[in-house]
Design an enzyme around this catalytic site. Structure first.
Site, PDB file in Angstrom:
ATOM      1  N   CYS A   1      -4.407  -4.741  -9.274  1.00  0.00           N
ATOM      2  CA  CYS A   1      -4.670  -5.055 -10.563  1.00  0.00           C
ATOM      3  C   CYS A   1      -6.480  -6.264 -10.165  1.00  0.00           C
ATOM      4  CB  CYS A   1      -3.691  -5.750 -11.209  1.00  0.00           C
ATOM      5  SG  CYS A   1      -3.919  -5.375 -12.577  1.00  0.00           S
TER       6      CYS A   1
ATOM      7  N   HIS B   1       0.936  -1.924 -10.258  1.00  0.00           N
ATOM      8  CA  HIS B   1       1.668  -2.977  -9.043  1.00  0.00           C
ATOM      9  C   HIS B   1       2.437  -2.304  -8.315  1.00  0.00           C
ATOM     10  CE1 HIS B   1      -0.692  -6.207 -11.254  1.00  0.00           C
ATOM     11  NE2 HIS B   1      -0.283  -5.785 -12.015  1.00  0.00           N
TER      12      HIS B   1
ATOM     13  N   GLU C   1       4.133  -3.840  -5.980  1.00  0.00           N
ATOM     14  CA  GLU C   1       5.054  -4.979  -6.012  1.00  0.00           C
ATOM     15  C   GLU C   1       6.174  -5.608  -6.282  1.00  0.00           C
ATOM     16  OE1 GLU C   1       2.252  -5.158  -7.070  1.00  0.00           O
ATOM     17  OE2 GLU C   1       2.232  -7.160  -7.742  1.00  0.00           O
TER      18      GLU C   1
END
Lengths: 92, 226
Positions: B86, B203, B205
């Site tokens: 990002c 994302h 994560e």
């Protein structure tokens, strides 16, 4: 002897890059009845003052600043205006 | 595998990353302040999501000149692994480690959603645990994630298999409707030519913990440990 300059820098998206914010503002203007409005592009306006030996020196530095930080050459173009400021405090 | 997570003023996904690499995968992880310069102990550098230096001027434009970035460039040039997620992806394009730029979303919305993404290249350290053309679902959260590059850049990315992830529909088809932000060629993530640097808008994560029943991003990190 250096001189103070006032600089106005305009950063705009390159013509080939779609500007959704410009398109949105254009449609807003159309809704207000300004049907004649074409091609709205939104950019950035940056103002700064700087000390430099002369105008050429100021331009060289500004080009550098724009290329390195103020504009991203992948998507943006820039141009600027430089005005020498009157020196203050010196007896006439 | 030792992870280093760069913390810029304004980074906000830094601890999410450490939660995955240290908390879930039990790998040593060090938070690296943007003014640090010695990162020689790190195997994988991660530039997290967030709003580095407030993202004033342009996303990633100011982070590019932070002192840690000189060491990150050196780390990358040695062929070591660098991941930008990002805002981290935006920083990598600004600094020139990845080509192109990320600009305002086509429809002006900030998008916060989960989107299907297709794995285009599973030959990289990042993606080797995915199957080729695998469709995974990852969260996205960005206002300026529309990938842009000129024609030559896009062609080069295609020719060198540098497009790693593309936005797609649930069937894995690349369509305009499945492109959340207007990215050229539905690009969600790209690598450099050598493949050691990866930048992506989704994302991984945030899809790594079984507790939230989303683990398809975790596979990316697990791939690095094999």
């Amino acid at each position: 002897m250096s001189q103070e300059y006032h600089c106005r820098i305009y950063v705009t998206l390159r013509p080939s890059v779609l500007d959704p914010a410009g398109v949105a503002v254009q449609s807003g203007l159309h809704q207000l009845g300004y049907e004649g409005v074409e091609k709205v592009r939104i950019g950035k306006y940056i103002e700064l003052t700087m000390m430099a030996h002369d105008k050429t020196h100021a331009e060289t530095q500004l080009d550098e600043m724009c290329d390195r930080l103020l504009a991203n050459p992948v998507i943006e173009n820039y141009c600027y205006e430089i005005t020498a400021l009157e020196t203050t405090g010196s007896p006439k | 595998m030792k992870f280093g997570v760069i913390v810029f003023p304004g980074s906000n996904c830094d601890r999410d990353l450490a939660t995955v690499t240290e908390g879930l995968l039990h790998q040593p992880t060090r938070m690296i302040w943007h003014q640090d310069t010695d990162i020689s102990d790190i195997d994988v550098i991660v530039l997290p999501g967030g709003f580095s230096y407030g993202d004033y001027l342009r996303c990633g434009a100011i982070a590019r000149f932070s002192s840690v970035m000189r060491s990150v460039i050196e780390h990358a040039n040695q062929g070591k692994l660098v991941l930008g997620i990002c805002n981290g992806f935006q920083v990598l394009t600004e600094v020139g480690l990845l080509p192109g730029a990320l600009i305002r979303n086509r429809d002006l919305h900030f998008i916060c959603d989960r989107v299907p993404v297709r794995v285009e290249n599973n030959q990289l350290p990042w993606t080797k645990k995915y199957t080729s053309q695998q469709v995974i679902t990852l969260p996205v959260a960005h206002g300026e994630g529309r990938y842009y590059g000129d024609e030559d850049t896009i062609k080069e990315l295609e020719d060198n298999h540098q497009i790693v992830f593309r936005y797609c529909n649930l069937l894995g088809e690349i369509t305009e409707d499945s492109n959340p932000n207007g990215s050229l060629s539905n690009i969600a993530g790209i690598s450099n030519k050598q493949g050691n640097i990866l930048g992506m808008m989704p994302h991984p994560e945030r899809a790594s913990d079984p507790l939230i029943r989303a683990t398809e991003g975790r596979i990316l990190f697990e791939g690095l440990l094999v």
